[in-house]
Design an enzyme around this catalytic site. Structure first.
Site, PDB file in Angstrom:
ATOM      1  NE  ARG A   1      -9.845  -3.399  -1.428  1.00 31.20           N
ATOM      2  CZ  ARG A   1      -8.626  -2.943  -1.114  1.00 31.20           C
ATOM      3  NH1 ARG A   1      -7.568  -3.673  -1.429  1.00 31.20           N
ATOM      4  NH2 ARG A   1      -8.455  -1.799  -0.501  1.00 31.20           N
TER       5      ARG A   1
ATOM      6  CG  HIS B   1      -8.592   2.040  -1.755  1.00 28.94           C
ATOM      7  ND1 HIS B   1      -7.608   2.811  -1.169  1.00 28.94           N
ATOM      8  CD2 HIS B   1      -7.960   0.919  -2.196  1.00 28.94           C
ATOM      9  CE1 HIS B   1      -6.444   2.176  -1.241  1.00 28.94           C
ATOM     10  NE2 HIS B   1      -6.634   1.029  -1.864  1.00 28.94           N
TER      11      HIS B   1
ATOM     12  CE1 TYR C   1      18.169 -30.635   0.704  1.00 27.16           C
ATOM     13  CE2 TYR C   1      17.687 -28.297   1.061  1.00 27.16           C
ATOM     14  CZ  TYR C   1      17.813 -29.591   1.552  1.00 27.16           C
ATOM     15  OH  TYR C   1      17.594 -29.837   2.872  1.00 27.16           O
TER      16      TYR C   1
ATOM     17  CE  LYS D   1      -3.088  -2.218   3.868  1.00 26.49           C
ATOM     18  NZ  LYS D   1      -4.114  -1.739   2.917  1.00 26.49           N
TER      19      LYS D   1
ATOM     20  CB  CYS E   1      18.133 -24.495   2.341  1.00 26.49           C
ATOM     21  SG  CYS E   1      19.584 -25.015   1.399  1.00 26.49           S
ATOM     22  CG  MET E   2      12.485 -24.132   5.719  1.00 27.13           C
ATOM     23  SD  MET E   2      11.704 -25.440   6.676  1.00 27.13           S
ATOM     24  CE  MET E   2      10.915 -26.414   5.415  1.00 27.13           C
ATOM     25  CG  ASP E   3      15.738 -23.795   8.225  1.00 26.02           C
ATOM     26  OD1 ASP E   3      14.634 -23.276   8.395  1.00 26.02           O
ATOM     27  OD2 ASP E   3      15.922 -25.023   8.172  1.00 26.02           O
TER      28      ASP E   3
ATOM     29  NE  ARG F   1      -8.043   4.762   2.988  1.00 28.56           N
ATOM     30  CZ  ARG F   1      -8.799   5.338   2.047  1.00 28.56           C
ATOM     31  NH1 ARG F   1      -9.636   6.307   2.353  1.00 28.56           N
ATOM     32  NH2 ARG F   1      -8.730   4.924   0.796  1.00 28.56           N
TER      33      ARG F   1
HETATM   34  C1  LIG Z   1      -3.803  -0.452   2.492  1.00 24.28           C
HETATM   35  C2  LIG Z   1      -4.777   0.633   2.257  1.00 24.28           C
HETATM   36  C3  LIG Z   1      -4.353   1.967   2.221  1.00 24.28           C
HETATM   37  C4  LIG Z   1      -2.911   2.376   2.234  1.00 24.28           C
HETATM   38  O1  LIG Z   1      -2.462   2.453   0.900  1.00 24.28           O
HETATM   39  P1  LIG Z   1      -0.946   2.822   0.552  1.00 24.28           P
HETATM   40  O2  LIG Z   1      -0.912   2.730  -0.932  1.00 24.28           O
HETATM   41  O3  LIG Z   1      -0.107   1.800   1.198  1.00 24.28           O
HETATM   42  O4  LIG Z   1      -0.717   4.186   1.067  1.00 24.28           O
HETATM   43  C5  LIG Z   1      -5.335   2.944   2.143  1.00 24.28           C
HETATM   44  N1  LIG Z   1      -6.637   2.614   2.072  1.00 24.28           N
HETATM   45  C6  LIG Z   1      -7.074   1.347   2.070  1.00 24.28           C
HETATM   46  C7  LIG Z   1      -8.525   1.078   1.991  1.00 24.28           C
HETATM   47  C8  LIG Z   1      -6.163   0.313   2.151  1.00 24.28           C
HETATM   48  O5  LIG Z   1      -6.598  -0.953   2.133  1.00 24.28           O
END
Ligand SMILES: *Cc1c(COP(=O)(O)O)cnc(C)c1O
Length: 390
Positions: free
Chosen positions: A139, A169, A268, A41, A314-316, A222
């Site tokens: 969540r 999670h 700046y 992601k 700065c920005m750049d 995951r």
């Molecule tokens: C981002 C995410 C992960 C990955 O977690 P890490 O701590 O980066 O390994 C796993 N499960 C869900 C639902 C996530 O949103």
């Protein structure tokens, strides 16, 4: 490198060998009965989603996960065919998109399922779904056992959905205190006790869980932050079962070097005042690249030595104080190593009072990503030129 597709001397390097090393170590650590879902992601946590996904798949990652449908579609457009799980919420009206691109959606309410069915008549293809249960993260996810049962019943009776997975999670898997983690794990175990683990993916583990508790991951992990070579937290950095290899580094080059006299001011607000005659270098990177103003107190590496950023960013562009005159074009490392000196993502995170996850994510798409294998450039991705150059 210019020939490879960018014209400013600022770039991020992504070491794809580090990605494959981390994936391969994790697979060995988990064992062959556990599937590895590479989490890509947010453009692979800022690293480059297509390139990281391909490296992970080539090393044995069976699936990918992203947050939103758009991210998954973009991977499909790049020719990636492995199963992809969308972990965030999708609209019921978009189930046809999931079907079209063969993507698995996350489902967390009975109401959503009922409304999704209305969107399209059942046809020969079924929508793949993973059910999300909320065991304490608060969540997304079904919290009540009864709703979970109703959802399972609904799916069983429908010809529209294909249940591929059930997951949850953890909120504290990266903390030394495992109290809350165990509470969540226990709840999840009760939720899935009647689910056939031979047929359905059951997964609860992020990187921290997979690294620390491989015996509690059911049949898939995951794998996010540690695929990129970063520890899930500083608390558990000494508890890692194998050595992680950091994939991300950030570099620039001196584009202007000058001598300024004692009392001269820089940037700046003219807040920096030279307390002696000194050499100043200008770098073509700034807050619009994600090197935000908060990093004004930090250091960068020049010829293997730490030197300070001076004045406001700065920005750049930004300015650094050099120990002596340096040639235009000298490489400057903002994250990564030079000789024996290293500025880690964790160091930058701590200067920003944040976690390592956030650091590569906030390096904006204006910074081209240069992908390395065997320390050689294999691809450059420059979003500004809308292109990938090999
Ligand atoms: C981002 C995410 C992960 C990955 O977690 P890490 O701590 O980066 O390994 C796993 N499960 C869900 C639902 C996530 O949103």
């Amino acid at each position: 490198m210019e020939k490879l597709g960018f014209y400013r001397d600022t770039w991020a390097e992504i070491d794809l060998d580090a990605i494959t090393s981390n994936v391969s170590s994790m697979k060995t650590h988990l064992g062959s009965h556990v599937k590895l879902i590479a989490v890509v992601k947010a453009n692979a946590y800022g690293h480059g989603d297509v390139q990281v996904a391909k490296a992970a798949i080539e090393t044995g990652a069976e699936q990918l996960a992203v947050a939103f449908l758009d991210e998954a579609i973009s991977l499909r457009h790049a020719g990636i065919t492995v199963p992809i799980l969308v972990m965030g919420a999708s609209r019921q009206t978009d189930v046809k998109i999931a079907l079209e691109y063969d993507l698995a959606l996350t489902v967390f309410s009975l109401k959503w399922l009922k409304e999704a069915v209305n969107q399209e008549e059942a046809k020969d293809k079924r929508v793949s779904i993973h059910l999300k249960v909320d065991t304490g993260m608060g969540r997304l996810g079904i919290r009540e056992e009864q709703e979970f049962k109703d959802v399972l019943q609904f799916i069983r009776e429908s010809t529209f959905f294909n249940l591929e997975g059930v997951y949850t999670h953890f909120a504290t898997a990266d903390e030394l205190d495992t109290h809350y983690f165990e509470e969540q794990l226990h709840k999840f175990t009760l939720f899935v006790k009647n689910i056939d683990i031979e047929k359905i993916m059951i997964h609860c583990a992020n990187s921290a869980t997979g690294l620390r508790f491989p015996e509690n991951v059911f049949n898939a992990v995951r794998f996010g932050i540690s695929m990129y070579g970063l520890a899930p937290s500083l608390e558990i950095i000494n508890q890692l079962p194998f050595q992680l290899k950091e994939a991300f580094s950030l570099h620039s080059k001196l584009v202007h070097v000058k001598r300024i006299p004692k009392g001269a001011k820089v940037s700046y607000g003219a807040t920096y005042v030279a307390d002696e005659d000194q050499w100043i270098g200008t770098l073509p990177i700034g807050y619009a690249d994600g090197w935000i103003r908060r990093l004004r107190e930090s250091e960068v590496l020049v010829d293997g030595k730490r030197v300070p950023i001076i004045g406001r960013i700065c920005m750049d562009q930004l300015m650094i104080k050099l120990p002596n005159e340096k040639a235009i074009g000298t490489k400057v490392t903002l994250i990564g190593s030079q000789d024996k000196e290293k500025i880690t993502v964790d160091e930058v995170a701590s200067r920003l009072d944040t976690i390592n996850y956030e650091v590569p994510c906030i390096i904006t798409s204006r910074v081209p990503r240069v992908f390395l294998r065997n320390q050689g450039v294999v691809e450059v991705r420059n979003e500004l030129l809308r292109g990938s150059f090999k």
